[in-house]
Design an enzyme around this catalytic site. Structure first.
Site, PDB file in Angstrom:
ATOM      1  N   CYS A  82       0.844  -1.194   0.000  1.00  9.08           N
ATOM      2  CA  CYS A  82       0.000   0.000   0.000  1.00  9.08           C
ATOM      3  C   CYS A  82       0.881   1.245   0.000  1.00  9.08           C
ATOM      4  O   CYS A  82       1.809   1.360   0.809  1.00  9.08           O
ATOM      5  CB  CYS A  82      -0.908  -0.009   1.239  1.00  9.08           C
ATOM      6  SG  CYS A  82      -1.921   1.475   1.420  1.00  9.08           S
ATOM      7  N   CYS A 130      -7.209  -1.112   1.678  1.00  6.66           N
ATOM      8  CA  CYS A 130      -6.171  -1.626   2.570  1.00  6.66           C
ATOM      9  C   CYS A 130      -6.780  -1.831   3.957  1.00  6.66           C
ATOM     10  O   CYS A 130      -7.418  -0.923   4.496  1.00  6.66           O
ATOM     11  CB  CYS A 130      -5.009  -0.637   2.626  1.00  6.66           C
ATOM     12  SG  CYS A 130      -3.745  -1.056   3.842  1.00  6.66           S
ATOM     13  N   CYS A 133      -4.891   0.833   6.638  1.00  4.17           N
ATOM     14  CA  CYS A 133      -5.124   2.285   6.656  1.00  4.17           C
ATOM     15  C   CYS A 133      -6.461   2.682   6.028  1.00  4.17           C
ATOM     16  O   CYS A 133      -6.836   3.857   6.084  1.00  4.17           O
ATOM     17  CB  CYS A 133      -3.987   3.033   5.970  1.00  4.17           C
ATOM     18  SG  CYS A 133      -3.901   2.822   4.177  1.00  4.17           S
ATOM     19  N   CYS A 153      -8.475  -5.301  -9.710  1.00  2.00           N
ATOM     20  CA  CYS A 153      -8.072  -4.230 -10.616  1.00  2.00           C
ATOM     21  C   CYS A 153      -7.662  -3.045  -9.742  1.00  2.00           C
ATOM     22  O   CYS A 153      -8.511  -2.375  -9.142  1.00  2.00           O
ATOM     23  CB  CYS A 153      -9.247  -3.883 -11.528  1.00  2.00           C
ATOM     24  SG  CYS A 153      -8.838  -2.755 -12.851  1.00  2.00           S
TER      25      CYS A 153
END
Length: 164
Positions: A82, A130, A133, A153
């Site tokens: 991330c 994510c 976060c 995607c």
């Protein structure tokens, strides 16, 4: 063009349609991925931490232009993390070329992603974020390769790549 009742009504209808469509784009901070996440920053801290494109995608659910990310063609062994918090999300061995212009994966690292329902743009999709976060990553679709049949995607600006 003369201003008559018909043209005035057509113009007004067009303006109303554009305004309604613009209102469908998610705005605000993490509308879809609300909640308490282990990694949290203030909006000011997110702005300072991320470049503008990553900030728009991760914190406001924007979408980058297709074929604009170098990570779409990344072929080395490694891990995609991330861009907001560096949590590992995908391994390179699950990446494939979907031809869509965004990095695509058929699965993710266990526990790395969460999902929410996205009903913007006149359709229902599954948004992925994510789990550390809450940063928006992209969407998952059921048209991917085996063994999962899924296509994650993902916006390239929402990722960083760490070579093995």
């Amino acid at each position: 063009m003369t201003v008559n009742r018909r043209n005035l009504l057509l113009g007004g209808t067009a303006i109303a349609a554009v305004a309604a469509f613009a209102g469908l784009r998610p705005t605000g901070t993490l509308q879809a991925a609300e909640g308490d996440f282990p990694f949290q920053l203030t909006d000011e801290q997110w702005r300072a931490r991320l470049d503008p494109a990553a900030y728009d995608v991760l914190r406001h659910e924007a979408t980058e232009r297709p074929f604009s990310s170098p990570l779409d063609s990344e072929k080395r062994a490694g891990t995609f993390v991330c861009a907001g918090c560096a949590q590992p999300l995908f391994t390179s061995d699950t990446k494939f070329d979907s031809g869509t212009g965004w990095p695509s994966f058929y699965t993710f690292i266990d526990g790395a992603l969460g999902t929410t329902v996205d009903t913007s743009l006149f359709m229902t999709r599954t948004e992925v974020h994510c789990s550390n976060c809450g940063g928006h990553q992209g969407h998952v679709f059921e048209d991917g390769p085996q063994p999962t049949g899924l296509r994650y995607c993902i916006n390239g600006v929402a990722l960083n790549f760490i070579a093995a």
